[in-house]
Design an enzyme around this catalytic site. Structure first.
Site, PDB file in Angstrom:
ATOM      1  N   ASP A  30       3.408   0.189  12.375  1.00 34.16           N
ATOM      2  CA  ASP A  30       2.159  -0.324  11.787  1.00 34.16           C
ATOM      3  C   ASP A  30       1.816  -1.721  12.282  1.00 34.16           C
ATOM      4  O   ASP A  30       0.688  -2.177  12.091  1.00 34.16           O
ATOM      5  CB  ASP A  30       2.244  -0.333  10.261  1.00 34.16           C
ATOM      6  CG  ASP A  30       2.315   1.073   9.699  1.00 34.16           C
ATOM      7  OD1 ASP A  30       2.646   1.222   8.518  1.00 34.16           O
ATOM      8  OD2 ASP A  30       2.066   2.028  10.458  1.00 34.16           O
ATOM      9  N   ARG A  45       0.272  14.269  12.887  1.00 35.31           N
ATOM     10  CA  ARG A  45       0.835  14.014  11.560  1.00 35.31           C
ATOM     11  C   ARG A  45       1.089  15.306  10.776  1.00 35.31           C
ATOM     12  O   ARG A  45       0.536  15.543   9.707  1.00 35.31           O
ATOM     13  CB  ARG A  45      -0.053  13.042  10.802  1.00 35.31           C
ATOM     14  CG  ARG A  45      -0.351  11.816  11.649  1.00 35.31           C
ATOM     15  CD  ARG A  45      -1.064  10.735  10.926  1.00 35.31           C
ATOM     16  NE  ARG A  45      -0.149  10.010  10.041  1.00 35.31           N
ATOM     17  CZ  ARG A  45      -0.575   9.007   9.261  1.00 35.31           C
ATOM     18  NH1 ARG A  45      -1.843   8.669   9.272  1.00 35.31           N
ATOM     19  NH2 ARG A  45       0.265   8.370   8.472  1.00 35.31           N
ATOM     20  N   ARG A  85      -9.087   0.173   3.675  1.00 42.02           N
ATOM     21  CA  ARG A  85      -8.116   1.116   3.101  1.00 42.02           C
ATOM     22  C   ARG A  85      -6.784   0.433   2.831  1.00 42.02           C
ATOM     23  O   ARG A  85      -6.027   0.857   1.958  1.00 42.02           O
ATOM     24  CB  ARG A  85      -7.877   2.288   4.070  1.00 42.02           C
ATOM     25  CG  ARG A  85      -9.103   3.119   4.322  1.00 42.02           C
ATOM     26  CD  ARG A  85      -8.793   4.336   5.132  1.00 42.02           C
ATOM     27  NE  ARG A  85      -7.776   5.161   4.477  1.00 42.02           N
ATOM     28  CZ  ARG A  85      -7.435   6.376   4.911  1.00 42.02           C
ATOM     29  NH1 ARG A  85      -8.000   6.870   5.994  1.00 42.02           N
ATOM     30  NH2 ARG A  85      -6.535   7.084   4.284  1.00 42.02           N
ATOM     31  N   LYS A  93       0.838  -1.212   0.000  1.00 40.77           N
ATOM     32  CA  LYS A  93       0.000   0.000   0.000  1.00 40.77           C
ATOM     33  C   LYS A  93       0.863   1.249   0.000  1.00 40.77           C
ATOM     34  O   LYS A  93       0.665   2.153  -0.810  1.00 40.77           O
ATOM     35  CB  LYS A  93      -0.886   0.003   1.236  1.00 40.77           C
ATOM     36  CG  LYS A  93      -1.499   1.355   1.584  1.00 40.77           C
ATOM     37  CD  LYS A  93      -2.436   1.301   2.751  1.00 40.77           C
ATOM     38  CE  LYS A  93      -1.849   1.730   4.046  1.00 40.77           C
ATOM     39  NZ  LYS A  93      -1.637   3.173   4.241  1.00 40.77           N
ATOM     40  N   GLN A 152       8.213  18.900   7.770  1.00 39.84           N
ATOM     41  CA  GLN A 152       9.454  18.432   7.123  1.00 39.84           C
ATOM     42  C   GLN A 152       9.302  18.375   5.601  1.00 39.84           C
ATOM     43  O   GLN A 152      10.257  18.620   4.870  1.00 39.84           O
ATOM     44  CB  GLN A 152       9.852  17.053   7.670  1.00 39.84           C
ATOM     45  CG  GLN A 152      10.135  17.054   9.177  1.00 39.84           C
ATOM     46  CD  GLN A 152      11.276  17.971   9.547  1.00 39.84           C
ATOM     47  OE1 GLN A 152      12.394  17.840   9.050  1.00 39.84           O
ATOM     48  NE2 GLN A 152      10.983  18.973  10.375  1.00 39.84           N
TER      49      GLN A 152
HETATM   50  C1  EPZ Z   1       3.828   6.636   6.579  1.00 42.28           C
HETATM   51  O1  EPZ Z   1       3.129   7.699   7.210  1.00 42.28           O
HETATM   52  C2  EPZ Z   1       2.815   5.535   6.400  1.00 42.28           C
HETATM   53  N1  EPZ Z   1       1.725   6.007   5.555  1.00 42.28           N
HETATM   54  C3  EPZ Z   1       2.268   5.094   7.762  1.00 42.28           C
HETATM   55  O2  EPZ Z   1       1.434   3.981   7.522  1.00 42.28           O
HETATM   56  C4  EPZ Z   1       3.437   4.641   8.642  1.00 42.28           C
HETATM   57  O3  EPZ Z   1       2.926   4.341   9.934  1.00 42.28           O
HETATM   58  C5  EPZ Z   1       4.470   5.753   8.742  1.00 42.28           C
HETATM   59  O4  EPZ Z   1       4.891   6.152   7.413  1.00 42.28           O
HETATM   60  C6  EPZ Z   1       5.704   5.309   9.513  1.00 42.28           C
HETATM   61  O5  EPZ Z   1       6.269   4.190   8.902  1.00 42.28           O
HETATM   62  C7  EPZ Z   1       1.929   6.054   4.219  1.00 42.28           C
HETATM   63  O6  EPZ Z   1       2.989   5.715   3.718  1.00 42.28           O
HETATM   64  C8  EPZ Z   1       0.770   6.536   3.407  1.00 42.28           C
HETATM   65  P1  EPZ Z   1       6.115   9.671   8.884  1.00 42.28           P
HETATM   66  P2  EPZ Z   1       3.812   9.167   7.305  1.00 42.28           P
HETATM   67  O7  EPZ Z   1       6.185  10.935   8.129  1.00 42.28           O
HETATM   68  O8  EPZ Z   1       4.650   9.387   6.104  1.00 42.28           O
HETATM   69  C9  EPZ Z   1       6.372  12.947  12.295  1.00 42.28           C
HETATM   70  C10 EPZ Z   1      -0.454   2.659   7.734  1.00 42.28           C
HETATM   71  O9  EPZ Z   1      -1.047   2.139   8.688  1.00 42.28           O
HETATM   72  N2  EPZ Z   1       6.431  13.924  11.199  1.00 42.28           N
HETATM   73  O10 EPZ Z   1       7.211   8.662   8.738  1.00 42.28           O
HETATM   74  O11 EPZ Z   1       2.771  10.134   7.639  1.00 42.28           O
HETATM   75  C11 EPZ Z   1       5.020  12.257  12.376  1.00 42.28           C
HETATM   76  O12 EPZ Z   1       4.112  13.024  13.130  1.00 42.28           O
HETATM   77  C12 EPZ Z   1       0.033   4.083   7.854  1.00 42.28           C
HETATM   78  O13 EPZ Z   1      -0.198   2.098   6.636  1.00 42.28           O
HETATM   79  C13 EPZ Z   1       6.696  15.263  11.502  1.00 42.28           C
HETATM   80  O14 EPZ Z   1       6.866  15.630  12.660  1.00 42.28           O
HETATM   81  O15 EPZ Z   1       4.743   8.939   8.576  1.00 42.28           O
HETATM   82  C14 EPZ Z   1       5.373  10.952  13.059  1.00 42.28           C
HETATM   83  O16 EPZ Z   1       5.439  11.176  14.451  1.00 42.28           O
HETATM   84  C15 EPZ Z   1      -0.234   4.667   9.230  1.00 42.28           C
HETATM   85  N3  EPZ Z   1       6.768  16.160  10.489  1.00 42.28           N
HETATM   86  C16 EPZ Z   1       6.781  10.642  12.542  1.00 42.28           C
HETATM   87  O17 EPZ Z   1       7.292  11.879  12.016  1.00 42.28           O
HETATM   88  C17 EPZ Z   1       6.605  15.788   9.166  1.00 42.28           C
HETATM   89  O18 EPZ Z   1       6.704  16.657   8.285  1.00 42.28           O
HETATM   90  C18 EPZ Z   1       6.826   9.615  11.419  1.00 42.28           C
HETATM   91  O19 EPZ Z   1       5.894  10.031  10.437  1.00 42.28           O
HETATM   92  C19 EPZ Z   1       6.336  14.437   8.885  1.00 42.28           C
HETATM   93  C20 EPZ Z   1       6.261  13.517   9.916  1.00 42.28           C
END
Ligand code: EPZ
Length: 422
Positions: free
Chosen positions: A309, A122, A401, A22, A126
């Site tokens: 996840d 979320r 989803r 996904k 960054q």
């Molecule tokens: C991706 O989300 C995945 N979603 C998530 O999967 C997954 O849990 C996550 O990566 C971590 O592996 C998709 O790929 C669509 P992050 P993403 O940016 O990109 C913080 C599922 O169940 N952060 O790696 O949103 C954020 O708040 C979903 O399949 C910032 O602070 O995750 C979090 O605490 C759920 N600023 C951490 O980083 C930013 O600009 C990691 O988030 C971006 C993120």
């Protein structure tokens, strides 16, 4: 609205084939925009989020068709709008990839701010930091991110947080940035590597994906290509945990074992039998258990650490472990919404800040349950499959989803699960 009715206590036995990833698909589909030419994407999962991205691109003017084997042919040359807002977009987090893709191709984009969801705020600071470093002017107005750039120039970007989304989104824009871009403190997840491989297949020059530092030479003309996305390691991990929770014996086909090392190691620590093999074509992992798992401790971390996840599905297994398990959720600030639902089944779990203490009980009992997010829903399915008696799970659109044909795959393994359309 649909719900699941599950009669628990049946051992899962047999073989299941894992679908495409996904979180790779949701980035690669928008990335096609960067080439301006037709691409054929194979092994995409038939899940709701892919259908939403397909609908968004079609609404923007892309021509999308399916081949008989389900592959998706996308011709982005007809895209004529660079403003993508509205419910469909803000409801799906991965729509933020349109920002990097449209900025990279057209130097302008307006995307509805992605929703936070049950698991945390979320933010996308960054993502914005990276785009600004590449030379884009970005403002947030009226619930949307508006980006424009006369030119994009390569830059050195150090991510304050290891972010999958920001790493991928910056890669998409940097493909069009003249000169070299370096993304330091980059996410290393398998789907980050898959997106980099796809970009290179289109003619980009991305090196180092899968390590902390990604280096790109941008400004190259990209062309169409054919590409198959990797198998979904989170779906595979979910089935591994379900096999253990039901004391079953399941062969999970079409996996990449190195992507599953953290979950395999943790399950073996629980006393579950995990073996790897290949049938001459694909790798498989076999998971079997015949007794209660031992309690273990889990800390979720960016890849290659234990994936956030699978924290929720793993808690469903540990709810009936021998002993107390401590689960620390280090990635998202609110990813324990499944706990009250597990408690309805007799689980004994307490939460203090980001740590859940799971006191293993002998058995869970079926109950009426409600899914709050995608992986919470998966956790409840696992708990219900293992529990004694009948459970119902509502709000299963969250599960739709991210899991392709979940009830069909589980029924083929012997689960007593029915999808009821209300
Ligand atoms: C991706 O989300 C995945 N979603 C998530 O999967 C997954 O849990 C996550 O990566 C971590 O592996 C998709 O790929 C669509 P992050 P993403 O940016 O990109 C913080 C599922 O169940 N952060 O790696 O949103 C954020 O708040 C979903 O399949 C910032 O602070 O995750 C979090 O605490 C759920 N600023 C951490 O980083 C930013 O600009 C990691 O988030 C971006 C993120």
């Amino acid at each position: 609205m649909a719900y699941y009715r599950i009669n628990g206590g049946k051992r899962l036995e047999g073989a299941v084939t894992i679908s495409g990833a996904k979180n790779a698909a949701l980035a690669i589909i928008p990335a096609v925009i960067l080439s301006g030419e037709s691409c054929l994407l194979e092994n995409l999962p038939e899940i709701e989020d892919v259908r939403i991205v397909e609908e968004i691109l079609t609404s923007m003017g892309a021509d999308i068709s399916r081949t008989p084997d389900g592959s998706m042919r996308i011709d982005p040359s007809g895209i004529s709008t660079f403003s993508v807002t509205g419910e469909m977009v803000s409801s799906m987090r991965a729509s933020y990839y349109l920002l990097g893709a449209l900025l990279g191709r057209y130097k302008k984009a307006e995307i509805a701010l992605p929703g936070g969801c049950a698991i945390g705020q979320r933010p996308i600071d960054q993502h914005i930091k990276g785009m600004r470093a590449l030379g884009a002017d970005i403002v947030i107005q009226g619930g949307a991110v508006k980006a424009r750039a006369d030119r994009l120039r390569g830059a050195e970007i150090y991510l304050d947080v290891v972010s999958v989304g920001a790493t991928i989104n910056i890669m998409l824009a940097a493909v069009a940035a003249e000169g070299q871009t370096i993304i330091a403190n980059a996410a290393k997840e398998p789907h980050v590597v898959d997106v980099a491989n796809f970009l290179n297949m289109m003619g980009a020059n991305v090196k180092g994906a899968g390590t902390d530092v990604i280096r790109m030479q941008g400004g190259r003309r990209l062309h169409g290509c054919t590409y198959a996305v990797i198998p979904d390691q989170i779906e595979a991990g979910t089935f591994m945990i379900a096999a253990a929770a039901t004391r079953g014996d399941v062969i999970i086909n079409n996996v990449i074992p190195t992507h599953l090392e953290a979950i395999s190691a943790k399950l073996m620590e629980c006393g579950v039998t995990v073996t790897e093999g290949d049938d001459g074509r694909d790798f498989f992992i076999r998971v079997s258990a015949d007794k209660r798992p031992r309690a273990v401790n889990i800390k979720t971390l960016p890849y290659p650490g234990f994936p956030t996840d699978l924290q929720q599905p793993m808690m469903a297994l540990l709810a009936t472990a021998e002993g107390n398990s401590f689960i620390m959720e280090n990635i998202f600030e609110n990813r324990f919404n499944h706990v009250p639902e597990l408690a309805k089944m007799g689980a004994s779990i307490s939460i203090s800040s980001r740590t859940a203490t799971v006191e293993g009980v002998e058995k869970l009992y079926g109950a009426p349950l409600c899914a709050s997010d995608l992986r919470a829903g998966a956790a409840l399915v696992i708990a219900a499959l293992a529990a004694e008696g009948e459970s119902t799970i509502s709000q299963i659109h969250f599960i739709d989803r991210g899991y392709e044909f979940l009830e069909q795959k589980l029924r083929a393994l012997g689960a007593d699960i029915m999808r009821i359309e209300e």
